[in-house]
Scaffold this active site. Structure first.
Site, PDB file in Angstrom:
ATOM      1  N   SER A 266       0.838  -1.201   0.000  1.00 21.31           N
ATOM      2  CA  SER A 266       0.000   0.000   0.000  1.00 21.31           C
ATOM      3  C   SER A 266       0.873   1.251   0.000  1.00 21.31           C
ATOM      4  CB  SER A 266      -0.908   0.023   1.240  1.00 21.31           C
ATOM      5  OG  SER A 266      -1.761  -1.087   1.255  1.00 21.31           O
TER       6      SER A 266
HETATM    7  N1  SAH Z   1      -0.719  -4.841   4.102  1.00 22.99           N
HETATM    8  C1  SAH Z   1       0.037  -5.125   2.888  1.00 22.99           C
HETATM    9  C2  SAH Z   1      -0.743  -4.730   1.635  1.00 22.99           C
HETATM   10  C3  SAH Z   1      -1.244  -5.945   1.043  1.00 22.99           C
HETATM   11  S1  SAH Z   1      -2.234  -5.901  -0.421  1.00 22.99           S
HETATM   12  C4  SAH Z   1       1.400  -4.491   2.899  1.00 22.99           C
HETATM   13  O1  SAH Z   1       1.706  -3.731   3.839  1.00 22.99           O
HETATM   14  O2  SAH Z   1       2.196  -4.772   2.001  1.00 22.99           O
HETATM   15  C5  SAH Z   1      -3.524  -6.999   0.137  1.00 22.99           C
HETATM   16  C6  SAH Z   1      -3.107  -8.388   0.483  1.00 22.99           C
HETATM   17  O3  SAH Z   1      -4.275  -9.089   0.909  1.00 22.99           O
HETATM   18  C7  SAH Z   1      -2.541  -9.200  -0.673  1.00 22.99           C
HETATM   19  O4  SAH Z   1      -1.275  -9.670  -0.316  1.00 22.99           O
HETATM   20  C8  SAH Z   1      -3.537 -10.357  -0.840  1.00 22.99           C
HETATM   21  O5  SAH Z   1      -2.911 -11.582  -1.213  1.00 22.99           O
HETATM   22  C9  SAH Z   1      -4.133 -10.439   0.544  1.00 22.99           C
HETATM   23  N2  SAH Z   1      -5.448 -11.082   0.654  1.00 22.99           N
HETATM   24  C10 SAH Z   1      -6.506 -11.020  -0.193  1.00 22.99           C
HETATM   25  N3  SAH Z   1      -7.539 -11.728   0.305  1.00 22.99           N
HETATM   26  C11 SAH Z   1      -7.126 -12.246   1.502  1.00 22.99           C
HETATM   27  C12 SAH Z   1      -7.738 -13.071   2.495  1.00 22.99           C
HETATM   28  N4  SAH Z   1      -9.004 -13.513   2.385  1.00 22.99           N
HETATM   29  N5  SAH Z   1      -7.010 -13.385   3.588  1.00 22.99           N
HETATM   30  C13 SAH Z   1      -5.730 -12.958   3.736  1.00 22.99           C
HETATM   31  N6  SAH Z   1      -5.104 -12.177   2.824  1.00 22.99           N
HETATM   32  C14 SAH Z   1      -5.793 -11.836   1.732  1.00 22.99           C
END
Ligand code: SAH
Length: 231
Positions: free
Chosen positions: A75
């Site tokens: 993000s």
């Molecule tokens: N917080 C992260 C941003 C991640 S983007 C950072 O600091 O880099 C969102 C993430 O959510 C992705 O890696 C995706 O694989 C994950 N995601 C999507 N659906 C999910 C679920 N049901 N449970 C866990 N993770 C999930």
């Protein structure tokens, strides 16, 4: 005779230049309206460049989202700061993050409370984040509880949580996350279809009472799983 090449700079290096770039980023976040000094200090403390592949390190202190592989993104720093400020985790709070991704937001949360759990659905990203967060841990520092699985179902074994932060966009409020919120606790989650997501904050005011506020527009990758969008 061939001399051995000098050791490349160790990956864990956080140089004077990186720290300067981080100070400039924090100043930019303050300028954009982030006010909570604890949150600004947390973003000032975590070396975001270590969450990037070395070739892309130059992008780490721009206020931008960036691809981390597997079709996912780290993000934008403003988004991390906004969500963290809204979440307002206190040092005694038990926090759950859904969507570990690169692990950056998890590291920011660890600056604010030692009680952090985080779940990632994608096994490749989970493995990388687990290694990185382990390597970054300062001696005696808090250990996050990490799990690979469907975070839209929460983490019943570690519930209740004072704070739940979802870092992917959901179609609605996942019922399991509402159930795993402590009374007085808060859920911060982007909700809505890809082009019309809003940040939503839900406060659990009583066992059956939830207050919902719809806030600023954002754009996140989709939350998948039982409480998310179909894959
Ligand atoms: N917080 C992260 C941003 C991640 S983007 C950072 O600091 O880099 C969102 C993430 O959510 C992705 O890696 C995706 O694989 C994950 N995601 C999507 N659906 C999910 C679920 N049901 N449970 C866990 N993770 C999930």
């Amino acid at each position: 005779m061939l001399l051995p090449s000098p050791d490349p700079a160790p990956r864990a290096a956080d140089t004077y230049r990186h720290r300067g770039q981080r100070r400039a980023l924090v100043a930019a976040l303050r300028e954009r309206g982030i006010r909570d000094e604890r949150v600004l200090a947390a973003l000032g403390a975590v070396p975001r460049h270590l969450f990037f592949a070395p070739a892309f390190e130059a992008h780490a202190y721009q206020d931008k989202a960036f691809p981390i592989g597997e079709g996912q993104t780290i993000s934008q720093p403003y988004t991390v700061a906004y969500q963290t400020e809204l979440l307002a985790p206190a040092p005694h709070h038990r926090v759950l993050e859904v969507g570990t991704g690169s692990g950056y937001q998890c590291a920011v949360l660890l600056e604010l409370t030692p009680h952090v759990s985080s779940i990632e659905l994608n096994a490749t990203l989970f493995d990388a984040a687990q290694r990185l967060l382990g390597a970054l841990r300062p001696p005696g520092g808090a250990v996050p509880h990490l799990r690979c699985g469907d975070g839209s179902l929460g983490w019943p074994g570690r519930a209740p949580f004072d704070r739940i932060l979802v870092t992917a966009g959901a179609p609605g409020l996942p019922p399991a996350l509402l159930r795993q919120l402590a009374v007085g606790g808060q859920l911060v989650i982007p909700v809505g279809p890809a082009h019309a997501q809003r940040m939503v904050r839900v406060v659990r005011e009583g066992p059956d009472a939830f207050a919902r506020e719809d806030l600023a527009p954002f754009r996140f990758v989709p939350l998948l799983g039982a409480g998310g969008w179909p894959a």
